[in-house]
Design a protein around this motif. Structure first.
Motif, mmCIF file in Angstrom:
data_model
loop_
_atom_site.group_PDB
_atom_site.id
_atom_site.type_symbol
_atom_site.label_atom_id
_atom_site.label_comp_id
_atom_site.label_asym_id
_atom_site.label_seq_id
_atom_site.Cartn_x
_atom_site.Cartn_y
_atom_site.Cartn_z
ATOM 1 N N GLY A 219 33.492 -44.576 0.140
ATOM 2 C CA GLY A 219 33.244 -45.655 -0.815
ATOM 3 C C GLY A 219 32.891 -46.967 -0.134
ATOM 4 O O GLY A 219 32.718 -47.044 1.085
ATOM 5 N N CYS A 220 32.792 -47.987 -0.935
ATOM 6 C CA CYS A 220 32.458 -49.340 -0.445
ATOM 7 C C CYS A 220 32.890 -50.335 -1.499
ATOM 8 O O CYS A 220 32.514 -50.196 -2.667
ATOM 9 C CB CYS A 220 30.961 -49.455 -0.180
ATOM 10 S SG CYS A 220 30.393 -51.142 0.145
ATOM 11 N N ASP A 221 33.677 -51.299 -1.120
ATOM 12 C CA ASP A 221 34.128 -52.344 -2.043
ATOM 13 C C ASP A 221 33.300 -53.607 -1.875
ATOM 14 O O ASP A 221 32.721 -53.862 -0.802
ATOM 15 C CB ASP A 221 35.600 -52.685 -1.809
ATOM 16 C CG ASP A 221 36.543 -51.638 -2.382
ATOM 17 O OD1 ASP A 221 36.060 -50.788 -3.155
ATOM 18 O OD2 ASP A 221 37.740 -51.662 -2.049
ATOM 19 N N ALA A 222 33.249 -54.389 -2.927
ATOM 20 C CA ALA A 222 32.550 -55.676 -2.884
ATOM 21 C C ALA A 222 33.361 -56.688 -2.088
ATOM 22 O O ALA A 222 34.602 -56.663 -2.092
ATOM 23 C CB ALA A 222 32.313 -56.190 -4.302
ATOM 24 N N ASP A 223 32.665 -57.581 -1.417
ATOM 25 C CA ASP A 223 33.283 -58.710 -0.739
ATOM 26 C C ASP A 223 33.075 -59.965 -1.570
ATOM 27 O O ASP A 223 32.097 -60.081 -2.312
ATOM 28 C CB ASP A 223 32.664 -58.927 0.647
ATOM 29 C CG ASP A 223 33.095 -57.858 1.644
ATOM 30 O OD1 ASP A 223 34.189 -57.298 1.453
ATOM 31 O OD2 ASP A 223 32.332 -57.599 2.591
#
Length: 775
Positions: free
Chosen positions: A586-590
């Protein structure tokens, strides 16, 4: 509306504008341009050699002898938008304009504009409605919801306010007039009067109310006018409005029609004119009173005439959404500058230098508003509307929320939130309507009367992507190769997709409305015919689940580096690893932390971000409910900020932003209309053999920015004098750089010829332009 009279007997005159900033030409950097509607008229006024029309958001004048039009808007002098009412005083040559927020502008002799903000500033909690304006001896009487205010037109200030309620309190005053001895007020209590010679008109006890003893009902009076040594008032009775005449002793009713209401009453050119509308037979009347008595004529079914007057054998008529009409012996011409059909802006789309506006209306709960305005396009400096008025089969295609185009521009698509998809062949003009009967579009599962298309976009290969809200398979695609449409099932339940973005790798991003909201990411893994390897995810807040600042997402944009910026109700989240969003890790927003006013916080962390657009220099234009920002490419520096108080923005709530990279023009949609700002970043130059400098030559009186465009993308630029001495250097924003005409000492460069050199990141340098500067 049944407006056969307008459609069959009315020619339309679109007048070319010869006004600075409103013609197709090189625009100075940092300048604004309004794109507001002019076809809706709230009133028309005779100013001798010209006629003024209040056009809802703006004012324009029409010179009778030449047909020249002059526009007055927030870009070139007016202080506000959204006009409530106005009136013209021939004695002082002053047009007084009142806005819905009670702000007031005065235009003198068609040239000088003054603002009187006192009403607006004194009513910060809620605006006090201005209901009418009249004139007497160099004063303007402003009738409002609290009473009567007197504006000294010479000193341009409020000199008095009269609170005249029966017990000394505020009262709604709808109109005023004055004769040689008295001032009269049409109020919610009835018609009141006082002597002009009274030493204290502020005292309500000096005002008297007419009643049945003088023959006038004590009911709401909406209009009043002094004419030919008599006074005329419109008073509401049980069944209708009635026009009463006062001869100095008593009142008598002289005109009424069952179910009719008055829309105007006023004196022009020594004649008393009025207009009425009948709710039973849907007719409207133009009327006048002169030496021949009361004369009326029925004009058209459902056409609401705001005001009218005659001058030199020509009738000038103001008709709501049908604008200013010049009626000469029955030949009617509709007078209006070219502009969009309305001020509604939901979605903006630029394709091949053309601007497309989807005006369809939905609220934040995604309830359709049955906006039947179709969609607009701005092509070669001309506006065009495609709607049910221009194409009858579109009668049920309400709430157009999105547009897109084929790659070659031969077709334009528009999505209706009620009935389906519209396809316009831009070569032949043919329009095709798609719904469940002739396509794979699906109706809303819980509402089978609707076929909702909420969003559209075109990917880099020319495929058209469709958000089919409420459908079992919510994603539809029209292949660029002309093969059969495709539909895709997303394993999530949501009511609608708000926007669609297809990123560089082919992933679809769409803010969705569902329980908990969120941001949908979906991919067919480049196998559009094999659904087995499709992948999807709905991103939300929290670590590992998307990291968004808030689940309510309004907009998404991809920047030049492939990062995805998501605007939410609590700021912006940025996905720096968009290609990993659908992987197992996955990848989360910064969220970017920035310093503002001495405090460290998240970027727009307290703002509802409604629009994001990326310019040619990878900077971001951010639209919120509180204004417009330009921030640096990394988001850490605020470069510009615009609000209604420091710019021509018609509203602080931004609905969408689109940028024409070929020109640098930034289009900004707001709740009150469309404007643009001439930015300094331009897209990649395909033929950069010679740069263009504007203005050139630079004259002594010019002190603005000097634009150098047609450079290689993000080029290093040096400016030297003729001997080779370096005067200035910088870097282009996209293919354009701006020079302020000054050297390193901060002073304006000396008169002479200056050479412009451009170099790439590899260091290859060449001379691209000359600038002639004079002092």
């Amino acid at each position: 509306m049944n407006l056969r009279w307008f459609k069959s007997g009315l020619s339309i005159v679109l007048v070319s504008l010869i006004i600075q900033g409103l013609v197709a030409q090189e625009r100075s950097l940092g300048t604004w341009r309004s794109y507001l509607p002019y076809g809706y008229s709230l009133g028309a006024f005779d100013a001798g050699d010209k006629v003024y029309s209040l056009a809802e958001k703006t004012v324009f004048s029409y010179e009778k002898s030449t047909g020249t039009i002059q526009i007055y808007d927030k870009v070139n002098g007016l202080s506000d938008v959204t006009i409530k009412t106005g009136n013209y005083d021939p004695a002082t040559k002053a047009l007084v304009v009142a806005y819905t927020n009670s702000n007031i502008d005065i235009i003198y002799n068609g040239t000088d504009i003054y603002n009187i903000p006192d009403f607006k500033n004194q009513n910060t909690v809620s605006s006090v409605a201005v209901n009418g304006i009249s004139f007497h001896n160099g004063n303007a009487f402003i009738s409002s919801d609290i009473g009567i205010s007197v504006v000294d037109l010479d000193r341009k200030e409020i000199s008095n306010t009269y609170i005249i309620g029966s017990t000394g309190g505020q009262i709604k005053v709808y109109a005023t007039t004055a004769d040689a001895t008295n001032i009269y007020a049409a109020t919610a209590e009835g018609v009141k009067h006082a002597s002009l010679s009274s030493p204290n008109l502020q005292n309500f006890n000096n005002w008297s109310l007419y009643d049945s003893t003088q023959g006038l009902p004590k009911k709401k009076a909406s209009f009043i006018a002094a004419y030919n040594n008599k006074v005329y008032a419109v008073v509401g009775t049980t069944a209708c409005d009635s026009l009463f005449e006062f001869d100095g002793v008593s009142w008598s009713r002289i005109f009424y029609e069952p179910s009719s209401v008055f829309l105007s009453l006023g004196v022009v050119n020594n004649t008393l004119y009025f207009t009425t509308s009948n709710s039973t037979n849907y007719s409207a009347r133009l009327g006048k009173i002169d030496a021949a008595g009361v004369q009326t004529v029925t004009v058209a079914p459902q056409a609401l005439p705001h005001e009218w007057f005659e001058a030199n054998g020509i009738a000038w008529e103001s008709y709501g959404e049908y604008g200013l009409v010049k009626n000469q012996n029955g030949n009617r011409e509709r007078i209006m500058p070219d502009g969009p059909f309305s001020s509604s802006v939901y979605d903006l789309n630029i394709w091949q230098n053309n601007l497309y506006v989807a005006p369809g209306s939905v609220d934040d709960s995604w309830g359709g508003q049955y906006n039947g305005q179709g969609f607009f396009s701005f092509e070669n400096e001309q506006w065009k509307v495609t709607s049910r008025n221009t194409y009858a089969p579109m009668a049920n295609y309400f709430d157009i929320l999105s547009t897109t185009n084929s790659l070659d521009g031969s077709k334009t698509y528009a999505g209706s939130y009620l009935s389906g998809l519209i396809e316009v062949n831009n070569i032949t003009g043919q329009i095709t309507l798609y719904d469940t009967s002739n396509s794979i579009l699906e109706q809303v599962q819980l509402d089978p009367q609707r076929t909702k298309v909420s969003c559209l976009t075109t990917d880099q290969y020319g495929n058209i992507w469709i958000g089919n809200s409420g459908a079992n398979k919510a994603i539809k695609m029209i292949p660029a190769d002309g093969s059969a449409w495709k539909s895709y099932l997303v394993p999530y339940s949501f009511q609608t997709m708000k926007k669609i973005l297809i990123d560089q790798s082919g992933q679809l991003w769409a803010p969705v409305r569902r329980s908990g909201e969120g941001l949908l990411v979906w991919s067919n893994n480049n196998t559009p015919d094999d659904p087995s390897d499709d992948a999807s995810r709905i991103l939300s807040t929290g670590a590992g689940t998307g990291g968004l600042p808030d689940p309510l997402v309004f907009c998404v944009a991809e920047d030049k580096e492939g990062n995805i910026w998501a605007g939410t109700s609590q700021g912006i989240g940025i996905f720096y690893c968009p290609g990993s969003v659908l992987t197992s890790n996955g990848c989360d927003a910064d969220q970017i932390k920035v310093e503002r006013d001495g405090y460290i916080g998240y970027l727009f962390g307290t703002e509802s971000v409604r629009a994001i657009a990326v310019d040619a220099a990878n900077r971001k234009w951010i639209g919120t409910t509180k204004g417009l920002w330009l921030i640096s490419a990394d988001g850490k520096t605020e470069l510009l900020r615009f609000t209604i108080d420091n710019s021509p923005l018609p509203s602080n709530q931004i609905t969408d932003i689109a940028i024409n990279e070929n020109t640098g023009e930034v289009f900004i949609g707001t709740l009150a209309g469309l404007v643009s700002y001439q930015g300094d970043a331009m897209g990649k130059c395909t033929d950069c053999k010679e740069a263009l400098v504007y203005p050139n030559p630079v004259k002594p009186e010019y002190d603005g920015p000097i634009a150098i465009k047609g450079l290689t993308e993000n080029a290093y630029v040096k400016i030297t004098d003729i001997s080779g001495t370096l005067v200035y250097q910088g870097r282009a924003n996209g293919s354009q750089m701006v020079w302020n005409g000054k050297g390193y000492n901060g002073k304006r460069a000396s008169s002479g010829v200056y050479l412009v050199f451009s170099s790439t990141d590899l260091g290859k340098e060449r001379r691209v332009a000359k600038i002639l500067l004079s002092n």
